[in-house]
Design an enzyme around this catalytic site. Structure first.
Site, mmCIF file in Angstrom:
data_model
loop_
_atom_site.group_PDB
_atom_site.id
_atom_site.type_symbol
_atom_site.label_atom_id
_atom_site.label_comp_id
_atom_site.label_asym_id
_atom_site.label_seq_id
_atom_site.Cartn_x
_atom_site.Cartn_y
_atom_site.Cartn_z
ATOM 1 N N LYS A 188 0.826 -1.213 0.000
ATOM 2 C CA LYS A 188 0.000 0.000 0.000
ATOM 3 C C LYS A 188 0.858 1.259 0.000
ATOM 4 C CE LYS A 188 0.730 0.964 4.517
ATOM 5 N NZ LYS A 188 1.176 2.229 5.137
ATOM 6 N N THR A 230 -3.163 5.836 4.040
ATOM 7 C CA THR A 230 -1.846 6.221 3.550
ATOM 8 C C THR A 230 -1.926 7.043 2.260
ATOM 9 O OG1 THR A 230 -1.093 4.113 4.446
ATOM 10 C CG2 THR A 230 0.486 5.332 3.162
#
Length: 341
Positions: free
Chosen positions: A201, A258
């Site tokens: 990610k 994120t």
């Protein structure tokens, strides 16, 4: 191993922002918690100031949190270790730990990265070293993952994460150990899925930051998050991870955080790249490590090795390691052949 509710001894290895936040959680629950860092000057300041002013200012230590540079003492006294050092030095630090491990120690990795040289996750790195040293049967490994900025955890902002361990009873014990009124912990046995989703990610976050830096809008961001999750899931399923993991906290949850949060180091790297700054300058000006930069190299090698199509990852790799122009990378992504979702 059965830990008492109070006064267990735990060591957090790594005194950055995340390690400090984790040590704060554990010490606040009454456990004697060593916080280990390798730089003596830094750790002396932690002792003097009662806070980690460099990485997590304003978060003051309780009486049970003990900063130290004595790895032998901290590890030798602890029932549980929590590893929070960066992925590319993880193996070397773990090698220092091994001679001092107690039998039946539980080691929790809270690191979101993949080793460049071996392409192994952090629990796989530990397994390799444990087998080499004849200690695999006396140690249990686990992973802590999920959307959790250290600053917000330290400030008791409601947060949810996942603890993964192949032994469900150990996972549930760790769930109880880490959980608080504001830090909610779920359990899983899909260790590799949690680690892969957590590491990959960061690459998508760099891509999202690049598009933000180029001035693209929310449509672009949503497309990158969605198609990025598809890439991560495709790779995870190929290596035998559980599909459900990728729609959970470590997958979709951490990806959203994120890619959108202003506290994201990886997104910040991408934003500056999109604005035309060189990678070397960006990294030299950072106070903390953006794991996604190194993970992009590992991820690219893994996707090629396994024959998995990961076009967003490939373009981020070319930007970071082949100096490709960011706008050209976006154009190449959009001009790919049309296909079914």
């Amino acid at each position: 191993m059965i830990l008492s509710k109070k006064n267990s001894t735990i060591t957090v290895v790594g005194a950055g922002s995340w390690g400090t936040a984790i040590a704060g959680i554990l010490s606040s629950k009454g456990h004697t918690t060593f916080l280990w860092g390798h730089r003596r000057e830094h750790m002396e300041k932690l002792k003097e100031e009662g806070q980690n002013n460099k990485y997590l200012p304003g978060f003051f230590f309780g009486k049970n949190l003990i900063p130290t540079t004595d790895l032998k003492e901290a590890v030798g006294e602890s029932e549980i270790l929590c590893m929070v050092v960066t992925s590319q030095v993880y193996r070397s630090v773990f090698k220092e730990i091994l001679p001092n491990l107690r039998d039946n120690t539980i080691i929790v990795s809270a690191v979101k990265g993949i080793e460049n040289t071996t392409l192994l996750t952090m629990t796989q790195v530990m397994e390799e070293e444990l087998i080499h040293n004849g200690k695999k049967e006396s140690v249990q490994l686990a992973v802590l993952s999920g959307p959790s900025f250290a600053r917000e955890v330290a400030d008791n902002v409601p947060t949810a994460v996942t603890i993964g361990c192949r032994n469900m009873s150990t996972a549930r014990m760790l769930q109880d150990l880490f959980g608080t009124d504001t830090f909610r912990v779920y359990v899983s046995t899909d260790v590799v899925g949690l680690e892969v989703s957590a590491a990959f990610k960061n690459i998508i976050a760099i891509a999202t930051g690049i598009c933000d830096g180029l001035g693209y809008g929310m449509n672009t961001r949503a497309a990158l998050i969605t198609r990025g999750l598809a890439e991560i899931t495709r790779y995870g399923m190929h290596i035998g991870a559980d599909l459900q993991t990728f729609s959970g906290l470590s997958g979709m949850g951490d990806l959203i955080l994120t890619c959108t949060g202003d506290l994201s180091r990886n997104r910040s790297v991408g934003v500056q790249l999109g604005r035309g700054k060189k990678l070397e300058q960006i990294l030299s000006e950072m106070n903390m490590v953006a794991e996604g930069v190194k993970t992009t190299l590992s991820g690219y090698k893994l996707s090629r090795k396994n024959g998995i199509e990961m076009p967003i990852l490939e373009q981020v790799y070319k930007i970071l390691y082949e100096n490709k122009d960011c706008s050209k990378a976006v154009q190449d992504l959009l001009s790919r052949d049309m296909k079914a979702e």
